[in-house]
Each structure stands twice: as C-alpha cells, then as structure tokens.
Design an enzyme around this catalytic site. Sequence first.
Site, short mmCIF file in Angstrom:
data_model
loop_
_atom_site.label_atom_id
_atom_site.label_comp_id
_atom_site.label_asym_id
_atom_site.label_seq_id
_atom_site.Cartn_x
_atom_site.Cartn_y
_atom_site.Cartn_z
N ASP A 45 0.86 -1.19 0.00
CA ASP A 45 0.00 0.00 0.00
C ASP A 45 0.89 1.23 0.00
OD1 ASP A 45 -2.65 -1.24 0.12
OD2 ASP A 45 -2.04 -1.92 2.11
N LEU A 99 -8.25 -6.89 -7.15
CA LEU A 99 -9.07 -5.84 -7.76
C LEU A 99 -10.57 -6.08 -7.57
CD1 LEU A 99 -7.12 -5.15 -11.09
CD2 LEU A 99 -6.85 -4.10 -8.82
N LYS A 100 -10.93 -7.20 -7.01
CA LYS A 100 -12.33 -7.48 -6.63
C LYS A 100 -13.31 -7.17 -7.76
CE LYS A 100 -11.41 -6.36 -1.76
NZ LYS A 100 -10.07 -5.72 -1.91
N PHE A 101 -13.12 -7.81 -8.90
CA PHE A 101 -13.97 -7.55 -10.06
C PHE A 101 -15.44 -7.82 -9.73
CE2 PHE A 101 -9.92 -8.86 -12.29
CZ PHE A 101 -9.57 -7.57 -12.65
N ASP A 103 -18.90 -7.03 -12.03
CA ASP A 103 -19.49 -6.41 -13.22
C ASP A 103 -20.38 -7.45 -13.89
OD1 ASP A 103 -19.87 -4.65 -15.52
OD2 ASP A 103 -17.98 -3.70 -14.91
N ILE A 104 -20.87 -7.14 -15.07
CA ILE A 104 -21.65 -8.13 -15.80
C ILE A 104 -20.74 -9.31 -16.15
CG2 ILE A 104 -23.24 -6.38 -16.70
CD1 ILE A 104 -21.77 -6.57 -19.39
N ASN A 125 -19.74 -11.04 -18.79
CA ASN A 125 -18.77 -10.98 -19.88
C ASN A 125 -17.60 -10.06 -19.54
OD1 ASN A 125 -17.99 -11.61 -22.69
ND2 ASN A 125 -18.32 -9.41 -23.01
N THR A 126 -17.90 -8.91 -18.95
CA THR A 126 -16.84 -7.97 -18.58
C THR A 126 -15.93 -8.56 -17.51
OG1 THR A 126 -18.22 -6.08 -19.15
CG2 THR A 126 -16.38 -5.67 -17.67
N ARG A 149 -2.54 -9.72 11.98
CA ARG A 149 -1.53 -8.84 12.56
C ARG A 149 -0.81 -9.56 13.70
NH1 ARG A 149 -1.90 -3.34 11.53
NH2 ARG A 149 -3.49 -2.82 9.98
#
Length: 245
Positions: free
Chosen positions: A22, A72-74, A76-77, A79-80, A192
């Site tokens: 980060d 990136l935790k996709f 979306d629809i 296909n995308t 942690r």
Amino acid sequence: MTFTASSSSCAITESPVVVALDYHERDKALAFVDKIDPRDCRLKVGKEMFTLFGPQLVRDLQQRGFDVFLDLKFHDIPNTTARAVAAAADLGVWMVNVHASGGARMMAAARDALAPFGKDAPLLIAVTVLTSMETSDLRDLGVTLSPAEHAERLVRLTQQCGLDGVVCSAQEAVRFKQVFGAAFKLVTPGIRPAGSEAGDQRRIMTPEQALSAGVDYMVIGRPVTQSVDPAQTLKDINASLKREA
C-alpha cells in the site's frame, strides 16, 4: 536483491504470508520489495496501486521473483468480469478475485475464462463480506444476517460455481474449513502479529491463530511494510508459523 521471475504455475514459496503493498509512490514500493525475499512471502497489489502504476508494477514484482495476488475485486456483468479475469491471467498473476455478490453467472463466467490457461491459471477466489463490515453495516444495506451468516451463504455459492476459495475473516475460517473442505482455499486479511494496532480491520487474528483456524493464505500489511527490518519480520512470522504447525 534481485531474483529470477517465476511462472504462476511454479511457486517458489510455501509461506502462507501475503504482504499487502500500500504505497503512493512506485519507487518506495520497489525499495521495500528489494529488502525482502520472495521465498518468504507473496505480494498483494490492490486497486490504488494498480490504478496508479498499472500492469507494469506487477511485471516489476514478478521480475523480482514474487508471486502476485491481484486484488481488484472484479464485480461487473459476466462478460466484462470474464474478460478482466482473463487479462489478469495473461499478466501471469498467482491469484485474482471477484465479488461473490456479483452472482452465480458472473462467477461461473470468470471460472470459464480461466479454462484455456490450464495449469498456468491463477487461483480464482471470491470476496464475501469485507473485514471492515459489522452487523450494523450489513443492516444499512438491507441484509439482516450477521457477517458470518451472510458470508457463509456467499461462500456456498462460490463453491457451487467452482471457484478455488474465498476471502473471509479469520473467525469464519474454522467453520468454513469444516463445512467446505480442506481443498477450498481461505484467504484472510486483517492478520496482525501480537502487539500490532488493529487499523481499519475489525475482525483480526495473529498469524498463529489464523493458521490454527484453517487459513491458507494470510494477508499482512503495515506490520511488515512499516517494520524497521521487514526481512527479519517476515522470517520471524514464518518461524512462528512453522512452530505452530
């Protein structure tokens, strides 16, 4: 230190530790990475760093020998999402994730998109309930279940769709291992070492506790990245995990 890059199908570490990068500056991120050994951990690249520095950052880490979890935790629809997951596989990442709340069709499409990659396909996991969320946060979204109950419902859907595992809290790991089996991978943030501040994670455990709970991969951030000696910190964590095992 510089190491030879490895393919996603030939990991060079057996450590369950994944260090969350980060950083706001690429040079600082790489300076940190050059202090540690890819035999001691994998690396996680999230939305901020990927947006700032793009695929080249992932390649830079791979060239140093590290396996990369592209976080990136996709969502979306179908296909995308499938195309995005395939693009991540083309990049050679070790692990990629999607949101389970995107539904069965989306997750199945993501799974199918990785079939052409065979043994070189990254692990595909789903995010259930973010570790920062509590019962009150879910209630605000119209979900009346507890975080653990809602997460278990999403985990079941994820497994039915043929994904490799899920992101979950360490507290949920014990039950999930019992219910969904040893082969189903559990990836846990909010880990942690004893004495570290909780930060913005609400449901946390130490590495030793997480291992005992059945966690397969544990994400650790600032306790390593802000350590005065990150290489030694990683070695200490891994040594403690070997003792626990």
